[in-house]
Write a protein that holds these residues in place. Structure first.
Motif, PDB file in Angstrom:
ATOM      1  N   THR A   3       0.828  -1.274  -0.105  1.00  0.00           N
ATOM      2  CA  THR A   3       0.009  -0.023  -0.057  1.00  0.00           C
ATOM      3  C   THR A   3       0.845   1.402  -0.085  1.00  0.00           C
ATOM      4  O   THR A   3       0.539   2.119  -0.841  1.00  0.00           O
ATOM      5  CB  THR A   3      -0.900  -0.251   1.291  1.00  0.00           C
ATOM      6  N   LEU A   6       2.442   1.734  -3.219  1.00  0.00           N
ATOM      7  CA  LEU A   6       1.172   2.360  -4.308  1.00  0.00           C
ATOM      8  C   LEU A   6       1.142   3.852  -4.125  1.00  0.00           C
ATOM      9  O   LEU A   6       0.837   4.659  -4.963  1.00  0.00           O
ATOM     10  CB  LEU A   6      -0.013   1.561  -4.228  1.00  0.00           C
ATOM     11  N   LEU A   7       1.052   4.101  -2.881  1.00  0.00           N
ATOM     12  CA  LEU A   7       0.940   5.602  -2.507  1.00  0.00           C
ATOM     13  C   LEU A   7       1.891   6.505  -2.941  1.00  0.00           C
ATOM     14  O   LEU A   7       1.763   7.544  -3.660  1.00  0.00           O
ATOM     15  CB  LEU A   7       0.471   5.721  -0.985  1.00  0.00           C
ATOM     16  N   ALA A   9       3.953   5.693  -5.577  1.00  0.00           N
ATOM     17  CA  ALA A   9       4.025   5.779  -6.793  1.00  0.00           C
ATOM     18  C   ALA A   9       2.947   6.725  -7.403  1.00  0.00           C
ATOM     19  O   ALA A   9       3.161   7.497  -8.351  1.00  0.00           O
ATOM     20  CB  ALA A   9       3.587   4.341  -7.689  1.00  0.00           C
ATOM     21  N   SER A  10       1.820   6.690  -6.740  1.00  0.00           N
ATOM     22  CA  SER A  10       0.661   7.735  -7.153  1.00  0.00           C
ATOM     23  C   SER A  10       1.159   9.134  -6.867  1.00  0.00           C
ATOM     24  O   SER A  10       1.066  10.218  -7.998  1.00  0.00           O
ATOM     25  CB  SER A  10      -0.368   7.480  -6.202  1.00  0.00           C
ATOM     26  N   ARG A  13       3.625  10.034  -9.839  1.00  0.00           N
ATOM     27  CA  ARG A  13       2.893  10.401 -10.899  1.00  0.00           C
ATOM     28  C   ARG A  13       2.375  11.710 -10.991  1.00  0.00           C
ATOM     29  O   ARG A  13       2.250  12.589 -11.957  1.00  0.00           O
ATOM     30  CB  ARG A  13       1.846   9.211 -11.271  1.00  0.00           C
ATOM     31  N   GLU A  14       1.381  11.933  -9.752  1.00  0.00           N
ATOM     32  CA  GLU A  14       0.794  13.242  -9.734  1.00  0.00           C
ATOM     33  C   GLU A  14       1.816  14.324  -9.641  1.00  0.00           C
ATOM     34  O   GLU A  14       1.473  15.325 -10.317  1.00  0.00           O
ATOM     35  CB  GLU A  14       0.058  13.345  -8.329  1.00  0.00           C
TER      36      GLU A  14
END
Length: 68
Positions: A3, A6-7, A9-10, A13-14
């Motif tokens: 998790t 994933l956070l 990586a997000s 990207r943002e």
């Protein structure tokens, strides 16, 4: 841990999208077709390294603030 990865990586990207958007030429900001064409020519992947640098700088500033 998945998790958290994933956070992160997000967030990368943002941040990369934000950096790319800041480089978008002002002259085409109101022309949707021109914006999409420019974005296709400037993929997010090219801005990821800069995003990592910005995130690391922010993390260093937070650590400094916490350290006093």
């Amino acid at each position: 841990m998945e998790t958290l990865e994933l956070l992160f990586a997000s967030l990368v990207r943002e941040t990369a999208e934000s950096i790319r958007d800041r480089h978008l030429p002002f002259a085409i900001k109101n022309d949707q077709a021109a914006c999409f064409a420019w974005m296709d020519a400037h993929p997010v992947s090219g801005y990821v390294q800069e995003a990592y640098r910005e995130i690391e700088e922010t993390a260093l500033q937070i650590r400094a603030i916490r350290a006093g």
